[in-house]
Design a protein around this motif. Structure first.
Motif, PDB file in Angstrom:
ATOM      1  N   GLY A   5      67.887  22.982  81.779  1.00 29.09           N
ATOM      2  CA  GLY A   5      68.347  21.793  82.490  1.00 29.09           C
ATOM      3  C   GLY A   5      67.320  20.683  82.565  1.00 29.09           C
ATOM      4  N   GLY A   6      66.012  21.017  82.580  1.00 29.43           N
ATOM      5  CA  GLY A   6      64.974  20.001  82.662  1.00 29.43           C
ATOM      6  C   GLY A   6      64.632  19.379  81.326  1.00 29.43           C
ATOM      7  N   GLY A   7      65.143  19.944  80.240  1.00 25.98           N
ATOM      8  CA  GLY A   7      64.895  19.389  78.916  1.00 25.98           C
ATOM      9  C   GLY A   7      63.548  19.776  78.317  1.00 25.98           C
ATOM     10  N   GLY A   8      62.693  20.460  79.072  1.00 21.22           N
ATOM     11  CA  GLY A   8      61.377  20.803  78.556  1.00 21.22           C
ATOM     12  C   GLY A   8      61.331  22.088  77.755  1.00 21.22           C
ATOM     13  N   ASN A   9      62.301  22.955  77.956  1.00 20.26           N
ATOM     14  CA  ASN A   9      62.341  24.234  77.250  1.00 20.26           C
ATOM     15  C   ASN A   9      63.499  24.231  76.267  1.00 20.26           C
ATOM     16  OD1 ASN A   9      60.243  25.359  78.839  1.00 20.26           O
ATOM     17  ND2 ASN A   9      61.706  25.675  80.470  1.00 20.26           N
ATOM     18  N   ARG A  10      63.228  24.725  75.060  1.00 17.88           N
ATOM     19  CA  ARG A  10      64.292  24.744  74.063  1.00 17.88           C
ATOM     20  C   ARG A  10      64.085  25.912  73.119  1.00 17.88           C
ATOM     21  NH1 ARG A  10      64.629  20.061  69.857  1.00 17.88           N
ATOM     22  NH2 ARG A  10      64.269  21.595  68.251  1.00 17.88           N
ATOM     23  N   LEU A  11      65.140  26.633  72.834  1.00 16.21           N
ATOM     24  CA  LEU A  11      65.132  27.679  71.824  1.00 16.21           C
ATOM     25  C   LEU A  11      66.005  27.242  70.668  1.00 16.21           C
ATOM     26  CD1 LEU A  11      65.663  30.985  73.835  1.00 16.21           C
ATOM     27  CD2 LEU A  11      63.558  30.166  72.778  1.00 16.21           C
ATOM     28  N   ASP A  12      65.507  27.406  69.454  1.00 14.14           N
ATOM     29  CA  ASP A  12      66.326  27.215  68.264  1.00 14.14           C
ATOM     30  C   ASP A  12      66.751  28.604  67.802  1.00 14.14           C
ATOM     31  OD1 ASP A  12      65.887  24.483  68.351  1.00 14.14           O
ATOM     32  OD2 ASP A  12      64.249  24.532  66.911  1.00 14.14           O
ATOM     33  N   LYS A  27      60.164  23.385  70.621  1.00  8.86           N
ATOM     34  CA  LYS A  27      59.148  22.335  70.755  1.00  8.86           C
ATOM     35  C   LYS A  27      58.057  22.476  69.704  1.00  8.86           C
ATOM     36  CE  LYS A  27      58.184  23.638  74.662  1.00  8.86           C
ATOM     37  NZ  LYS A  27      58.076  24.391  75.828  1.00  8.86           N
ATOM     38  N   ASN A  28      57.983  23.644  69.067  1.00  7.53           N
ATOM     39  CA  ASN A  28      56.953  23.917  68.056  1.00  7.53           C
ATOM     40  C   ASN A  28      57.606  24.448  66.787  1.00  7.53           C
ATOM     41  OD1 ASN A  28      54.668  23.336  69.812  1.00  7.53           O
ATOM     42  ND2 ASN A  28      55.285  25.171  70.909  1.00  7.53           N
ATOM     43  N   PRO A  29      58.321  23.611  66.056  1.00 11.17           N
ATOM     44  CA  PRO A  29      59.093  24.081  64.905  1.00 11.17           C
ATOM     45  C   PRO A  29      58.246  24.666  63.777  1.00 11.17           C
ATOM     46  CG  PRO A  29      59.110  21.691  65.009  1.00 11.17           C
ATOM     47  CD  PRO A  29      58.474  22.175  66.275  1.00 11.17           C
ATOM     48  N   ASP A  30      56.949  24.401  63.760  1.00 11.45           N
ATOM     49  CA  ASP A  30      56.107  24.963  62.710  1.00 11.45           C
ATOM     50  C   ASP A  30      55.588  26.352  63.049  1.00 11.45           C
ATOM     51  OD1 ASP A  30      56.400  22.693  61.120  1.00 11.45           O
ATOM     52  OD2 ASP A  30      54.731  21.676  62.113  1.00 11.45           O
ATOM     53  N   ASP A  31      55.766  26.784  64.303  1.00 16.82           N
ATOM     54  CA  ASP A  31      55.369  28.131  64.688  1.00 16.82           C
ATOM     55  C   ASP A  31      56.312  29.143  64.057  1.00 16.82           C
ATOM     56  OD1 ASP A  31      53.328  27.101  66.193  1.00 16.82           O
ATOM     57  OD2 ASP A  31      54.220  27.575  68.138  1.00 16.82           O
ATOM     58  N   PRO A  32      55.868  30.397  63.943  1.00 19.72           N
ATOM     59  CA  PRO A  32      56.737  31.409  63.325  1.00 19.72           C
ATOM     60  C   PRO A  32      57.970  31.705  64.174  1.00 19.72           C
ATOM     61  CG  PRO A  32      54.633  32.369  64.019  1.00 19.72           C
ATOM     62  CD  PRO A  32      54.577  30.908  64.315  1.00 19.72           C
ATOM     63  N   LYS A  33      58.997  32.200  63.494  1.00 21.83           N
ATOM     64  CA  LYS A  33      60.232  32.610  64.150  1.00 21.83           C
ATOM     65  C   LYS A  33      60.155  34.108  64.452  1.00 21.83           C
ATOM     66  CE  LYS A  33      62.975  29.407  61.465  1.00 21.83           C
ATOM     67  NZ  LYS A  33      63.940  29.270  60.388  1.00 21.83           N
ATOM     68  N   SER A  34      60.911  34.521  65.449  1.00 20.56           N
ATOM     69  CA  SER A  34      61.109  35.944  65.706  1.00 20.56           C
ATOM     70  C   SER A  34      62.454  36.323  65.112  1.00 20.56           C
ATOM     71  CB  SER A  34      61.122  36.227  67.210  1.00 20.56           C
ATOM     72  OG  SER A  34      59.868  35.943  67.774  1.00 20.56           O
ATOM     73  N   ALA A  35      62.482  37.406  64.370  1.00 24.92           N
ATOM     74  CA  ALA A  35      63.732  37.876  63.767  1.00 24.92           C
ATOM     75  C   ALA A  35      64.182  39.130  64.506  1.00 24.92           C
ATOM     76  CB  ALA A  35      63.531  38.173  62.290  1.00 24.92           C
TER      77      ALA A  35
END
Length: 52
Positions: A5-12, A27-35
């Protein structure tokens, strides 16, 4: 994509590969993903939903 709701946290979140859900910090799209296996992601979501 989920944003709190605050817009600061986001999960893709993607399910582009069969049986696999990929999650990363939006917020850190270049960081690794968790599968995660699809059934593990479903259990996680169910657990979170039951605590709200």
């Amino acid at each position: 994509m989920y944003s709190g709701g605050g817009g600061g946290n986001r999960l893709d979140i993607t399910d582009a590969r069969p049986g696999v859900v990929s999650v990363r910090d939006g917020k850190n799209p270049d960081d690794p993903k968790s599968a995660l296996r699809t059934q593990d992601w479903a259990a996680f979501v169910e657990g979170v939903a039951s605590t709200t």
